[in-house]
Each structure stands twice: as C-alpha cells, then as structure tokens.
Design a protein around this motif. Structure first.
Motif, mmCIF file in Angstrom:
data_model
loop_
_atom_site.group_PDB
_atom_site.id
_atom_site.type_symbol
_atom_site.label_atom_id
_atom_site.label_comp_id
_atom_site.label_asym_id
_atom_site.label_seq_id
_atom_site.Cartn_x
_atom_site.Cartn_y
_atom_site.Cartn_z
ATOM 1 N N ILE A 10 0.828 -1.213 0.000
ATOM 2 C CA ILE A 10 0.000 0.000 0.000
ATOM 3 C C ILE A 10 0.861 1.261 0.000
ATOM 4 O O ILE A 10 0.517 2.259 -0.628
ATOM 5 C CB ILE A 10 -1.039 -0.001 1.159
ATOM 6 C CG1 ILE A 10 -2.101 1.078 0.947
ATOM 7 C CG2 ILE A 10 -0.390 0.181 2.494
ATOM 8 C CD1 ILE A 10 -3.026 0.847 -0.186
ATOM 9 N N LEU A 11 2.011 1.225 0.681
ATOM 10 C CA LEU A 11 2.909 2.379 0.677
ATOM 11 C C LEU A 11 3.500 2.599 -0.718
ATOM 12 O O LEU A 11 3.595 3.743 -1.180
ATOM 13 C CB LEU A 11 4.005 2.217 1.720
ATOM 14 C CG LEU A 11 3.550 2.280 3.175
ATOM 15 C CD1 LEU A 11 4.714 1.992 4.116
ATOM 16 C CD2 LEU A 11 2.909 3.626 3.501
ATOM 17 N N VAL A 28 2.176 -1.263 -9.834
ATOM 18 C CA VAL A 28 3.109 -1.357 -8.707
ATOM 19 C C VAL A 28 2.488 -2.173 -7.571
ATOM 20 O O VAL A 28 3.143 -3.022 -6.969
ATOM 21 C CB VAL A 28 3.529 0.051 -8.224
ATOM 22 C CG1 VAL A 28 4.215 0.005 -6.869
ATOM 23 C CG2 VAL A 28 4.427 0.717 -9.261
ATOM 24 N N LEU A 29 1.210 -1.925 -7.288
ATOM 25 C CA LEU A 29 0.511 -2.672 -6.234
ATOM 26 C C LEU A 29 0.487 -4.167 -6.551
ATOM 27 O O LEU A 29 0.731 -5.001 -5.670
ATOM 28 C CB LEU A 29 -0.922 -2.150 -6.076
ATOM 29 C CG LEU A 29 -1.798 -2.880 -5.065
ATOM 30 C CD1 LEU A 29 -1.267 -2.700 -3.646
ATOM 31 C CD2 LEU A 29 -3.240 -2.390 -5.158
ATOM 32 N N ALA A 56 -5.147 -12.765 -5.017
ATOM 33 C CA ALA A 56 -6.010 -13.070 -6.165
ATOM 34 C C ALA A 56 -6.856 -11.857 -6.559
ATOM 35 O O ALA A 56 -6.948 -11.520 -7.750
ATOM 36 C CB ALA A 56 -6.909 -14.263 -5.851
ATOM 37 N N LEU A 57 -7.462 -11.199 -5.565
ATOM 38 C CA LEU A 57 -8.307 -10.036 -5.874
ATOM 39 C C LEU A 57 -7.494 -8.895 -6.478
ATOM 40 O O LEU A 57 -7.939 -8.242 -7.427
ATOM 41 C CB LEU A 57 -9.040 -9.556 -4.616
ATOM 42 C CG LEU A 57 -10.186 -10.442 -4.132
ATOM 43 C CD1 LEU A 57 -10.741 -9.922 -2.816
ATOM 44 C CD2 LEU A 57 -11.289 -10.521 -5.176
ATOM 45 N N ILE A 58 -6.299 -8.655 -5.931
ATOM 46 C CA ILE A 58 -5.464 -7.581 -6.474
ATOM 47 C C ILE A 58 -5.050 -7.900 -7.905
ATOM 48 O O ILE A 58 -5.078 -7.024 -8.774
ATOM 49 C CB ILE A 58 -4.250 -7.318 -5.566
ATOM 50 C CG1 ILE A 58 -4.725 -6.577 -4.310
ATOM 51 C CG2 ILE A 58 -3.159 -6.521 -6.288
ATOM 52 C CD1 ILE A 58 -3.679 -6.385 -3.248
ATOM 53 N N ASP A 70 -9.929 1.379 -16.457
ATOM 54 C CA ASP A 70 -11.046 1.826 -15.626
ATOM 55 C C ASP A 70 -10.667 1.649 -14.157
ATOM 56 O O ASP A 70 -10.577 0.516 -13.667
ATOM 57 C CB ASP A 70 -12.289 1.014 -15.969
ATOM 58 C CG ASP A 70 -13.548 1.520 -15.289
ATOM 59 O OD1 ASP A 70 -13.449 2.273 -14.293
ATOM 60 O OD2 ASP A 70 -14.641 1.145 -15.737
ATOM 61 N N ASP A 71 -10.445 2.748 -13.455
ATOM 62 C CA ASP A 71 -9.976 2.679 -12.071
ATOM 63 C C ASP A 71 -11.031 2.198 -11.081
ATOM 64 O O ASP A 71 -10.716 1.896 -9.932
ATOM 65 C CB ASP A 71 -9.395 4.018 -11.625
ATOM 66 C CG ASP A 71 -10.414 5.146 -11.552
ATOM 67 O OD1 ASP A 71 -11.585 4.945 -11.936
ATOM 68 O OD2 ASP A 71 -10.026 6.244 -11.109
ATOM 69 N N ARG A 72 -12.272 2.086 -11.504
ATOM 70 C CA ARG A 72 -13.306 1.612 -10.572
ATOM 71 C C ARG A 72 -13.017 0.201 -10.076
ATOM 72 O O ARG A 72 -13.352 -0.139 -8.941
ATOM 73 C CB ARG A 72 -14.686 1.658 -11.237
ATOM 74 C CG ARG A 72 -15.200 3.076 -11.446
ATOM 75 C CD ARG A 72 -16.528 3.077 -12.117
ATOM 76 N NE ARG A 72 -16.357 2.522 -13.468
ATOM 77 C CZ ARG A 72 -17.340 2.324 -14.319
ATOM 78 N NH1 ARG A 72 -18.571 2.597 -13.989
ATOM 79 N NH2 ARG A 72 -17.099 1.837 -15.525
ATOM 80 N N PHE A 73 -12.373 -0.616 -10.884
ATOM 81 C CA PHE A 73 -12.101 -1.992 -10.469
ATOM 82 C C PHE A 73 -11.173 -2.029 -9.254
ATOM 83 O O PHE A 73 -11.467 -2.706 -8.277
ATOM 84 C CB PHE A 73 -11.524 -2.811 -11.632
ATOM 85 C CG PHE A 73 -12.530 -3.087 -12.696
ATOM 86 C CD1 PHE A 73 -13.512 -4.046 -12.506
ATOM 87 C CD2 PHE A 73 -12.510 -2.371 -13.884
ATOM 88 C CE1 PHE A 73 -14.459 -4.295 -13.489
ATOM 89 C CE2 PHE A 73 -13.448 -2.618 -14.877
ATOM 90 C CZ PHE A 73 -14.428 -3.578 -14.678
ATOM 91 N N ILE A 74 -10.068 -1.306 -9.313
ATOM 92 C CA ILE A 74 -9.126 -1.340 -8.193
ATOM 93 C C ILE A 74 -9.713 -0.608 -6.980
ATOM 94 O O ILE A 74 -9.447 -0.986 -5.844
ATOM 95 C CB ILE A 74 -7.731 -0.783 -8.593
ATOM 96 C CG1 ILE A 74 -6.663 -1.277 -7.614
ATOM 97 C CG2 ILE A 74 -7.721 0.721 -8.700
ATOM 98 C CD1 ILE A 74 -6.411 -2.763 -7.651
#
Length: 185
Positions: A10-11, A28-29, A56-58, A70-74
């Motif tokens: 997260i950092l 990067v995440l 898995a989700l990430i 589409d940034d809504r997914f992350i």
C-alpha cells in the motif's frame, strides 16, 4: 517485520500514485503484492487464506483496471474483500456453527465460547463497516481522495485491532494471565 510486510504494497501504491497515475500505481501494487506473498511464503512456509484471497483479488481487479483502463475496479477491490470476509465469518458462525476466529487463534488464546462469539460478531460488523465505507469513498469521491483515504484510512484497522487486543486481554481467564506472567520472568 510482519507489519512492514503488510504495509509494503500500500505504501508503494501510494508513492507510485503520487508520482504517476492510478494505472502505474495499480501495476506497482500488483507487483508489490506478489513480492509480499513470496516473502511471506518464504518466512512462514505457507500463505494464509486471507493473503491468498488478497493476492487473487489484487491480480484480478488490477488486471481489469489496466486492461479496461477503468480505475473503478481497483477502487472497489477493498469493498469486495471486506464484504467476502464479513460473509465468510457470518456463514461460518451462524450457518455452520463454526467460529473461524476461534479456529485460527484458539491455540494461542483461551477464551470462553461466548467471548469468541462476541469477537466474531464484532469482526463481521467491522468488515461490513469497512466495505461500506470504501464503497462510499470510491463512489462519491475523486480517485485522489480515495487514494488518500486508503493510506490515512489505515487508522480504522489499527484502532479495531488494538481494540480487539484489549477485548481479548480483558477476557482471558485469570489462570492463563498468571501463567503468562510467570513465563515472562
């Protein structure tokens, strides 16, 4: 060391977002979470279920974010993660009559069953709260605000985990407290 490993992805995500965009930060995440998982596996010889689900989700939501641009997914990945955790704890507790927290921590902490029940219910409510809060911020605020919430919003889990620790300490039977005091000397 474990806390540093938990915060590592997260950092890096936050830093990448500040210097680039949500898409570079997502890549990067994804990479940082893979590295984190490999390090955790190397340290423990296995990955906890929650770590596997998070990875898995990430990877899935990160890939959707990058491929579909589409940034809504992350942004909604934490909502799904917390929602799944709440649902899993609820189903285990109330349908299968199994306390998942007791299964995970029961060998380390001796609590009466009623306290395990209360703790499980508190975790279910906490996960629902965090799921709803992330959904609200992701939906109604800008991506910049959501990223800031992700980094500064870590206060919620810290407060809840410290509160859980106090609750457990308060309800540990006196015989176990005395045994722990003797082992410290």
């Amino acid at each position: 060391m474990k806390i540093a490993l938990d915060l590592f992805p997260i950092l890096l995500f936050f830093a990448a977002y500040k210097f680039a965009s949500i898409y570079e930060a997502t890549a990067v995440l994804m990479a940082a979470t893979v590295v984190q998982s490999l390090l955790m596996y190397r340290l423990d010889g296995k990955l906890a279920t929650l770590q596997k689900v998070t990875l898995a989700l990430i990877l899935v939501f990160g890939t959707l974010t990058l491929v579909l641009h589409d940034d809504r997914f992350i942004k909604f990945k934490p909502t799904l993660l917390y929602g799944c955790m709440a649902l899993g704890l609820f189903v285990a507790q109330y349908l299968f009559k199994k306390n998942f927290l007791k299964t995970m921590l029961g060998s380390q902490v001796n609590l009466p069953d009623a306290n395990w029940q209360t703790l499980s219910t508190a975790w279910i409510l906490y996960c629902i709260f965090m799921s709803a809060l992330n959904a609200y911020v992701a939906h109604y605020f800008s991506t910049e605000d959501w990223v800031n919430f992700k980094i500064w919003g870590y206060i919620f889990p810290l407060i809840f985990i410290v509160g859980t620790g106090f609750y457990i300490a308060k309800h540990v039977p006196p015989a176990e407290n005395a045994a722990n005091d003797e082992s410290v000397k």
